[in-house]
Design an enzyme around this catalytic site. Structure first.
Site, PDB file in Angstrom:
ATOM      1  N   GLU A 125      -8.899  -4.036  -6.816  1.00 44.29           N
ATOM      2  CA  GLU A 125      -8.616  -5.424  -6.418  1.00 44.29           C
ATOM      3  C   GLU A 125      -7.256  -5.438  -5.743  1.00 44.29           C
ATOM      4  O   GLU A 125      -6.262  -4.969  -6.304  1.00 44.29           O
ATOM      5  CB  GLU A 125      -8.624  -6.310  -7.656  1.00 44.29           C
ATOM      6  CG  GLU A 125      -8.397  -7.779  -7.382  1.00 44.29           C
ATOM      7  CD  GLU A 125      -8.452  -8.621  -8.659  1.00 44.29           C
ATOM      8  OE1 GLU A 125      -8.200  -9.841  -8.556  1.00 44.29           O
ATOM      9  OE2 GLU A 125      -8.748  -8.074  -9.754  1.00 44.29           O
ATOM     10  N   LEU A 126      -7.201  -5.970  -4.532  1.00 38.43           N
ATOM     11  CA  LEU A 126      -5.956  -6.066  -3.757  1.00 38.43           C
ATOM     12  C   LEU A 126      -5.629  -7.547  -3.626  1.00 38.43           C
ATOM     13  O   LEU A 126      -6.467  -8.322  -3.138  1.00 38.43           O
ATOM     14  CB  LEU A 126      -6.122  -5.400  -2.409  1.00 38.43           C
ATOM     15  CG  LEU A 126      -6.594  -3.944  -2.487  1.00 38.43           C
ATOM     16  CD1 LEU A 126      -7.014  -3.427  -1.125  1.00 38.43           C
ATOM     17  CD2 LEU A 126      -5.508  -3.066  -3.098  1.00 38.43           C
TER      18      LEU A 126
END
Length: 130
Positions: A125-126
């Site tokens: 997850e960015l």
């Protein structure tokens, strides 16, 4: 009692592809160091004040997790650039976004995130603060 996370260990089945993803796509720095008992050469991805130590499946360093398995991590990183720039970099690198942008709850508040998978299928997850 706990102040912060110093490092974590990522087990990969695809060493070169893993190094490519975390360095070329995510912009982390690969570092080689000597550590352990007995001392052996190891590698880690450096970003900010943290690192991810790299273990290759079947050649892990002791001590290790009870069941070190590639693809079992779900990691969230706060980006140092705007999320739109993250999305553009992923596109430039030919790395598909599997979900997002979506609103989520991070450790310190709301975040806006996109999700990708690394070469071992770990969920990455960015995010940026919302």
């Amino acid at each position: 009692m706990i102040d912060h996370l110093d490092h974590l260990v990522l087990t990969t089945a695809r060493r070169e592809a893993c190094i490519d993803f975390y360095t070329r796509v995510l912009g982390m720095r690969l570092e080689t160091f000597v550590g352990g008992t007995p001392p052996v050469e190891r590698q880690a991805f450096i970003f900010g004040r943290q690192k991810i130590n790299l273990h290759v499946q079947g050649a892990e360093f002791e001590p290790k997790a009870h069941l070190p398995v590639p693809g079992s991590l779900d990691l969230c990183f706060i980006a140092s650039i705007p999320l739109q720039a993250v999305i553009a970099r992923l596109a430039d690198c030919g790395w598909p976004v599997i979900e997002g942008p979506v609103l989520r709850t991070g450790a310190t508040g709301k975040i806006r995130s996109v999700y990708v998978r690394d070469p071992d299928h770990n969920l990455i997850e960015l995010s940026e603060p919302a």
